[in-house]
Design an enzyme around this catalytic site. Structure first.
Site, short mmCIF file in Angstrom:
data_model
loop_
_atom_site.label_atom_id
_atom_site.label_comp_id
_atom_site.label_asym_id
_atom_site.label_seq_id
_atom_site.Cartn_x
_atom_site.Cartn_y
_atom_site.Cartn_z
N ASP A 152 0.66 30.00 -41.21
CA ASP A 152 -0.10 30.39 -41.89
C ASP A 152 -0.03 32.09 -41.62
O ASP A 152 0.92 32.53 -40.57
CB ASP A 152 -1.68 30.00 -42.13
CG ASP A 152 -2.20 30.80 -41.39
OD1 ASP A 152 -1.75 31.21 -40.55
OD2 ASP A 152 -3.47 30.89 -41.39
N VAL A 208 0.85 -1.08 0.38
CA VAL A 208 -0.61 -0.40 -0.11
C VAL A 208 0.88 1.67 -0.12
O VAL A 208 0.63 1.99 -1.02
CB VAL A 208 -0.99 -0.17 1.21
CG1 VAL A 208 -1.66 1.81 1.26
CG2 VAL A 208 -2.05 -1.04 0.98
N ASP A 222 -8.31 21.95 -45.22
CA ASP A 222 -6.97 21.69 -44.31
C ASP A 222 -7.19 20.77 -43.54
O ASP A 222 -5.75 20.50 -42.36
CB ASP A 222 -7.16 23.11 -43.06
CG ASP A 222 -5.85 23.82 -44.13
OD1 ASP A 222 -5.38 23.64 -45.16
OD2 ASP A 222 -6.05 25.43 -44.03
N ASP A 228 -0.30 14.13 1.97
CA ASP A 228 0.40 14.81 1.42
C ASP A 228 -0.13 14.88 0.42
O ASP A 228 0.26 15.55 -1.14
CB ASP A 228 0.75 13.25 0.54
CG ASP A 228 2.31 12.90 0.62
OD1 ASP A 228 3.18 14.18 1.04
OD2 ASP A 228 2.80 11.98 -0.30
N GLU A 278 -1.76 6.01 -5.66
CA GLU A 278 -3.12 6.10 -5.65
C GLU A 278 -3.23 6.77 -6.27
O GLU A 278 -3.80 7.57 -7.66
CB GLU A 278 -4.01 5.37 -4.83
CG GLU A 278 -3.86 4.17 -4.08
CD GLU A 278 -2.81 4.37 -2.45
OE1 GLU A 278 -1.93 5.01 -3.16
OE2 GLU A 278 -2.87 3.17 -1.35
P1 ADP Z 1 -3.64 32.94 -46.64
O1 ADP Z 1 -2.69 31.67 -46.28
O2 ADP Z 1 -2.80 33.61 -47.35
O3 ADP Z 1 -4.57 33.00 -46.32
P2 ADP Z 1 -5.27 31.78 -48.86
O4 ADP Z 1 -4.62 30.13 -49.51
O5 ADP Z 1 -6.63 32.27 -48.50
O6 ADP Z 1 -3.72 32.57 -48.46
O7 ADP Z 1 -5.54 32.35 -50.72
C1 ADP Z 1 -4.57 32.52 -51.39
C2 ADP Z 1 -4.24 33.37 -52.29
O8 ADP Z 1 -5.30 32.82 -53.15
C3 ADP Z 1 -5.17 34.60 -52.47
O9 ADP Z 1 -3.16 35.12 -51.88
C4 ADP Z 1 -4.77 35.78 -52.93
O10 ADP Z 1 -4.71 35.63 -53.83
C5 ADP Z 1 -6.15 34.51 -53.84
N1 ADP Z 1 -7.25 34.19 -53.06
C6 ADP Z 1 -7.68 34.59 -51.50
N2 ADP Z 1 -9.12 35.00 -51.61
C7 ADP Z 1 -9.82 34.91 -52.68
C8 ADP Z 1 -11.00 35.41 -52.80
N3 ADP Z 1 -11.70 35.41 -51.82
N4 ADP Z 1 -11.02 35.24 -53.87
C9 ADP Z 1 -10.18 35.11 -54.97
N5 ADP Z 1 -8.31 34.89 -54.81
C10 ADP Z 1 -8.46 34.76 -53.42
#
Ligand code: ADP
Ligand code: MG
Length: 849
Positions: free
Chosen positions: A307, A260, A572, A668, A265
Site C-alpha cells: 500500500d 545409520v 484486509d 559434523d 537424524e
Molecule cells: P490508503 O491506501 O491511502 O491508506 P484508505 O483506504 O485508507 O487509503 O483511504 C482511501 C481514501 O478514503 C483516502 O484517499 C481518503 O480520501 C479517504 N479517507 C481516508 N481516511 C479517511 C477518514 N478517516 N475519513 C474520511 N475519509 C477518509
C-alpha cells in the site's frame, strides 16, 4: 485543551479512572494477560524426541544388537538416540521460546480515558473500571460493558466461530479476543486477564495446531526419501553378507552401519534452529514473523503488493492547500479556513493532544493534520456530536451529526456526487492529485434526518477540497531498486486517488517503464485476465476495496507467484490470509490485520519488507548449505561399505559402525549449525528467488558427483595406502593393529574432508578461496572444535579403541590431510566449469523434492 472532546458533550463514562486508582488496581489484580498456557512438561517434550519414527527404528536396532550379543553397539546406539533426542529437544525448545517472544513483541495498545484524558496504554495495563474507547479495527483486550455505542459491529469468530459481525447496543458485554469491525464505542472494563471468557476458552483449546507448512512438508519428504533409501540399502547389504557366507550377527552389524550412516537424524532440528535464528534477526530489524515457516516463504516471494500511505510514505500529513467553490484559500492567513476545518474536525476523532511540552498525534494521522490546521485557524468545536458514521473503505467517507448539522469528509469521488453542485471541483481535484497530494472533500448538510449513513449522506453542500502532503519515506527508492535486482515484481495497491497514487509511485521509482494506473473499478471481472493484466512490474491500482485486494492476491497466486500483500484495515484480513505472506503494520495498522498477518512490520516501512525477504532468502540458501554438507558426509560414510561389498569382502571395511556414528553426531554437528548462520551477502538479492525444491538435481549432482566422490576417494586411497605400506595384500585379513591404524587414517580423512567441505558449502557458486574467510566466525569455531574432537577420537586410547581406529602414522596424517586440497580443489573446478557452462547466472527453479 483538557479533553479532545468538547466539554458540552456529556459522557456516560465520565473522566475515567484516575491514574493513581488504575495503578492501585493493577497492583491488586495483576496485569491483563492470559494465564500462561499449560505447557507440556519439559520431560514429556524430551521424551517425544526419543520416540519418533527414526528413534523407534534405532531402539529396535539397539535391541537386536543386544540379542545378537553385541552390547557395545547396543549401548552406542542408545547413546545416539539419547544424544540426538536431547539435541533436537534443545533446538525445538529454543525455537519455541523464540516464537513466543516474537508474539509478545507484537504491539497491543488500547485507547482509554483516564484522568479525563484520552491516552494509549498497553493492553496488559488495563484494569477493571477503565474506560476504553473502541474503534473499527481494534482488538478488544478485556471483557467490556458497552456504555456509548455508534454503529458498533463486533467480529466474535474467535470465540463463537460465527464470522458474521454482531451488532451490539449499550449495556451489552463484548469479550476479550474479539474485534471491532465497524463503528465506535465507549465501554467499561468488567474483567481482565484470567477473569475473561477468553481465558476460560483458551485453556480448553490450546491444543489446536497449524497444518504443516510447505517447508515442513518438503523437509519431511526429503527425510523420508533418504531414510527409505538407507533402509533399502541396509537390507540389500544384509542379503549380500549372507551370500558371502558371513555370520548373520556380523552381517546385521554391517547392514545396521549402512542404515545409520545414511539416516540424516540431525537435519530437522538444524532446520528449525536456523529458521528461529532468522526470525530473531528479522525481529531485530523490525520485521516480526508470526510463525517460523514464514521466514522461508518470505525468501521465495516473487510479487509484493504494497500500500502507499504509511508504507511508501511517512504517514505524516500536513494540509498544504485548500480549495473552496469561491476559489483557493491562502493558508498564510489560516483563519479563513475556520469554517471548513470546523466541519472536517467535527467528523474526525484523530486529535493533536498536548504532550510533555509539545504536541502528539492520537489516531489517524490525516485527521491529526486536519486538527492541527483547525487549531491554528481557530476553528471551534462548539457543538456536541450526537451521532457518528465512521470511515469505512467501501464508503470512503466519514460523517457526524453535531449542532443539528451533518458534517462529512471523504475521498472526493465518494463525496462530490453527493453534493448539490460543485462547479470547478473536478478540475481542482485533478490538479491537486497530479501533484501527489492526498485530497479530501469536506461537505455539510443542514437538518439531517435520523437514519442510516446512506439515507442522510446526500444533498450535501460542498465546503471545499483539502490537499494534504505526505512525503515518501527515506530508503524506499533504494528498497524498490533492490526488488528490481532481485527479480521481485511490485504493485502499489491503495485506497487513494489514482492521480495521487501515480505521483507518489513516480517519486519513489515504482512506476514501471510502461505505466499502468488503474482503479479498482476498472479491473477485469474474471480472475484469469486480472492475473494476466497485473503480472508485470510497477502497476498502480488505486481506489481499491478490500475485495479487490483479495482478488488480486488470488489472481497472482494462480499465476504461480508467491505473493506478499500488505494490509492495515479491518477488512484486509481475507486478503492477508489469501496471500502467501500477509503483512500488517505494527505502528499504524489495526489489530484485526495483525492477527491475520504472517509478518508484522514494527516500523511500517516498505524497506523492512525487503530486508525480511533478504533474510528469508539467506536462510533458504543456508538450509541448502548444510544439506549439502550433511549429504556429502553420507557418501564418505557409505563408500567403505560399498567397496567392501563390491570387492566381495577382499578389501576390509575402512570405517566401523561406531566411527560412522562419531562422524554423524560428533564432528559434523557444529559445522552444520554454523552453516545455518551464514549471513546474507550481496548476491542474495541478485536474480530471482530460488524457490521450491531443496534437493534438486544441482544439489544432488554436487553431493554425489563432486564433493562426495572427492572426499571418499581420498578416504579410500589413504586407507589402502596405509594398509599396503604395512604389508597387506588383497584378499588377506590384515593384522588388527594395522587395520586400526588404516581405519583411523580413513576416519581422519573424512573429518578433514568435511573440514574443507564446510568452507566449500558456504557458496554454491564461488570457490572457498574467494569467500571472505572470516565472514562466518561461528564456522571457524565449529571447525576448531571439529579438529579437537578428531584428536580426542583418535588420540584418547580408550575412545579410539572403542570406536575401532588407532592414531594414524605420520604418513597416514599426510594422506588424510590431502582431503583438504582435494575437496576444495574439486569444488573450485566444478564451480569454474559451471560458471562458464550453459547454466551461468541464476539457475531457474528446478524439479526435485
Ligand atoms: P490508503 O491506501 O491511502 O491508506 P484508505 O483506504 O485508507 O487509503 O483511504 C482511501 C481514501 O478514503 C483516502 O484517499 C481518503 O480520501 C479517504 N479517507 C481516508 N481516511 C479517511 C477518514 N478517516 N475519513 C474520511 N475519509 C477518509
Ligand atoms: Mg489508510
Amino acid at each position: 485543551m483538557a479533553s479532545d472532546r468538547p466539554r458540552s458533550e456529556v459522557l456516560p463514562t465520565g473522566a475515567g479512572l484516575s491514574s493513581g486508582e488504575a495503578a492501585r488496581r493493577l497492583a491488586a489484580d495483576g496485569p491483563n494477560r492470559l494465564p500462561a498456557g499449560e505447557r507440556s512438561p519439559v520431560l514429556l517434550l524430551l521424551l517425544r524426541e526419543m520416540v519418533h519414527f527414526f528413534a523407534l527404528l534405532l531402539w529396535a536396532a539397539a535391541g537386536l544388537a543386544l540379542l545378537a550379543g553385541m552390547p557395545q553397539l547396543s549401548v552406542a546406539i542408545v547413546v545416539v538416540v539419547l544424544f540426538n533426542g536431547a539435541f533436537a529437544f534443545v533446538q525445538e525448545y529454543r525455537a519455541d521460546q523464540a516464537s513466543r517472544r516474537l508474539r509478545e513483541l507484537i504491539p497491543a495498545d488500547v485507547t482509554v480515558r483516564r484522568d479525563g484524558h484520552r491516552m494509549v496504554v498497553r493492553a496488559a495495563d488495563l484494569v477493571r473500571g477503565d474506560v476504553v474507547l473502541l474503534e473499527a479495527g481494534d482488538r478488544i483486550s478485556a471483557d467490556l460493558e458497552l456504555a456509548e455505542v455508534h454503529a458498533l459491529a463486533v467480529n466474535e469468530s474467535t470465540l463463537t466461530g460465527e464470522s458474521v459481525p454482531v451488532r451490539h447496543r449499550e449495556q451489552a458485554t463484548v469479550f476479550a479476543g474479539t474485534f471491532v469491525v465497524e463503528g465506535q464505542a465507549e465501554a467499561v472494563v468488567v474483567a481482565t486477564g484470567a477473569g475473561t471468557r477468553l481465558a476460560a476458552i483458551a485453556t480448553l483449546t490450546r491444543a489446536a495446531t497449524r497444518p504443516p507448512s510447505p517447508l515442513a512438508r518438503r523437509l519431511s519428504k526429503v527425510i523420508k526419501v533418504v531414510a527409505g533409501m538407507a533402509l533399502g540399502v541396509g537390507g540389500v547389504f544384509f542379503v549380500l553378507t549372507q551370500l558371502l557366507g558371513m555370520a548373520p550377527a556380523d552381517g546385521f552389524l554391517l547392514a545396521l552401519g549402512v542404515t545409520v550412516a545414511l539416516v540424516p537424524e540431525g537435519l530437522l532440528p538444524t532446520v528449525t534452529l536456523s529458521l528461529a535464528r532468522a526470525a530473531r534477526l528479522m525481529a531485530s530489524r523490525k520485521a516480526l514473523v508470526r510463525h517460523l515457516e514464514a521466514v522461508e516463504t518470505l525468501g521465495s516471494a516473487t510479487f509484493i503488493c504494497t500500500d502507499k500511505t504509511g508504507t511508501l510514505t511517512r504517514n505524516e500529513m500536513t494540509v498544504v492547500e485548500i480549495w473552496t467553490p469561491a476559489g483557493p484559500l491562502d493558508l498564510g492567513s489560516p483563519a479563513r479556513a475556520a469554517e471548513i476545518m470546523r466541519s472536517a474536525v467535527l467528523c474526525s476523532t484523530g486529535r493533536l493532544v498536548p504532550a510533555d511540552g509539545g504536541h502528539r498525534g492520537v489516531g489517524d494521522p490525516m485527521e491529526v493534520a486536519l486538527h492541527a490546521l483547525a487549531l491554528s485557524a481557530g476553528a471551534r468545536e462548539d457543538a456536541a456530536v450526537t451521532r457518528r458514521y465512521p470511515f469505512d473503505p467501501v464508503r470512503r467517507r466519514s460523517s457526524a451529526v453535531a449542532g443539528g448539522r451533518l458534517h462529512l469528509k471523504g475521498a472526493p469521488d465518494a463525496v462530490l456526487p453527493l453534493c448539490e453542485q460543485a462547479p470547478g471541483a473536478s478540475r481542482a481535484l485533478a490538479e491537486m492529485s497530479a501533484r501527489g497530494l492526498r485530497v479530501l472533500a469536506v461537505a455539510c448538510r443542514d437538518d439531517p434526518s435520523e437514519g442510516a449513513a446512506e439515507e442522510i449522506e446526500r444533498g450535501l453542500t460542498l465546503l471545499g477540497l483539502v490537499g494534504l502532503e505526505d512525503p515518501p519515506r527515506e530508503g524506499v527508492a533504494e528498497a524498490i531498486a533492490t526488488c528490481r535486482h532481485a527479480g521481485i515484481k511490485l504493485a502499489m495497491i491503495t485506497g487513494d486517488h489514482p492521480g495521487t497514487a501515480r505521483a507518489i509511485a513516480e517519486q519513489v521509482g515504482l512506476l514501471g517503464p510502461d505505466p499502468l494506473v488503474l482503479t479498482g473499478r476498472e479491473l477485469p471481472g474474471d480472475d484469469e485476465s486480472l492475473g494476466a493484466l497485473l503480472d508485470r512490474d510497477g502497476a498502480v491500482i488505486a481506489r481499491v476495496t478490500p475485495e479487490d485486494k483479495l482478488r488480486i492476491a488470488r489472481a497472482l497466486r494462480s499465476r504461480g507467484h508467491v505473493v506478499a500483500m500488505t494490509g492495515d484495515g479491518v477488512n484486509d484480513g481475507p486478503a492477508l490470509r489469501e496471500a502467501d505472506i500477509g503483512i500488517a503494520m505494527g505502528a499504524s495498522g489495526t489489530d484485526v490485520a495483525r492477527e491475520a498477518a504472517d509478518l508484522v512490520l514494527l516500523d511500517d516501512h516498505f524497506a523492512t519488507i525487503v530486508t525480511a525477504v533478504e533474510l528469508g532468502r539467506a536462510t533458504y540458501a543456508n538450509i541448502r548449505r548444510f544439506l549439502t554438507y550433511h549429504l556429502t558426509d553420507n557418501v564418505a560414510e557409505l563408500t567403505p561399505f560399498l567397496v567392501w561389498a563390491l570387492s566381495g569382502g577382499t578389501i576390509p571395511l575402512a570405517l566401523t559402525v561406531l566411527q560412522v556414528l562419531a562422524l554423524d553426531i560428533g564432528t559434523d554437528l557444529l559445522p552444520a549449525l554454523a552453516l545455518g548462520a551464514e549471513p546474507a551477502n550481496p548476491r542474495t538479492m541478485r536474480g530471482p528467488a530460488r524457490t521450491g525444491a531443496l534437493l534438486d538435481r544441482r544439489l544432488l549432482f554436487r553431493v554425489f558427483g563432486v564433493l562426495g566422490p572427492a572426499e571418499a576417494a581420498v578416504e579410500m586411497a589413504a586407507f589402502a595406502t596405509v594398509l599396503l605400506l604395512g604389508g597387506w595384500t588383497l584378499g588377506v585379513t590384515p593384522a588388527p593393529a594395522l587395520l586400526a591404524a588404516a581405519s583411523g587414517t580413513a576416519f581422519a580423512a573424512v573429518v578433514l574432508g568435511q573440514f574443507a567441505n564446510a568452507f566449500a558449502c558456504r557458496s554454491e557458486t564461488r570457490w572457498a578461496g574467494r569467500l571472505p574467510w572470516r565472514g562466518n566466525p561461528l564456522l571457524l569455531w565449529a571447525v576448531a572444535t571439529e579438529a579437537g574432537m578428531l584428536l580426542v577420537f583418535l588420540g584418547f586410547p580408550p575412545l579410539a579403541t572403542l570406536l575401532g581406529g588407532a592414531f594414524p602414522p605420520p604418513v597416514g596424517w599426510a594422506l588424510a590431510a590431502s582431503a583438504i586440497p582435494a575437496v576444495i580443489g574439486v569444488d573450485a573446478a566444478y564451480k569454474a566449469v559451471r560458471a562458464r557452462g550453459p547454466f551461468r547466472g541464476a539457475p531457474p527453479p528446478q524439479k526435485g523434492i
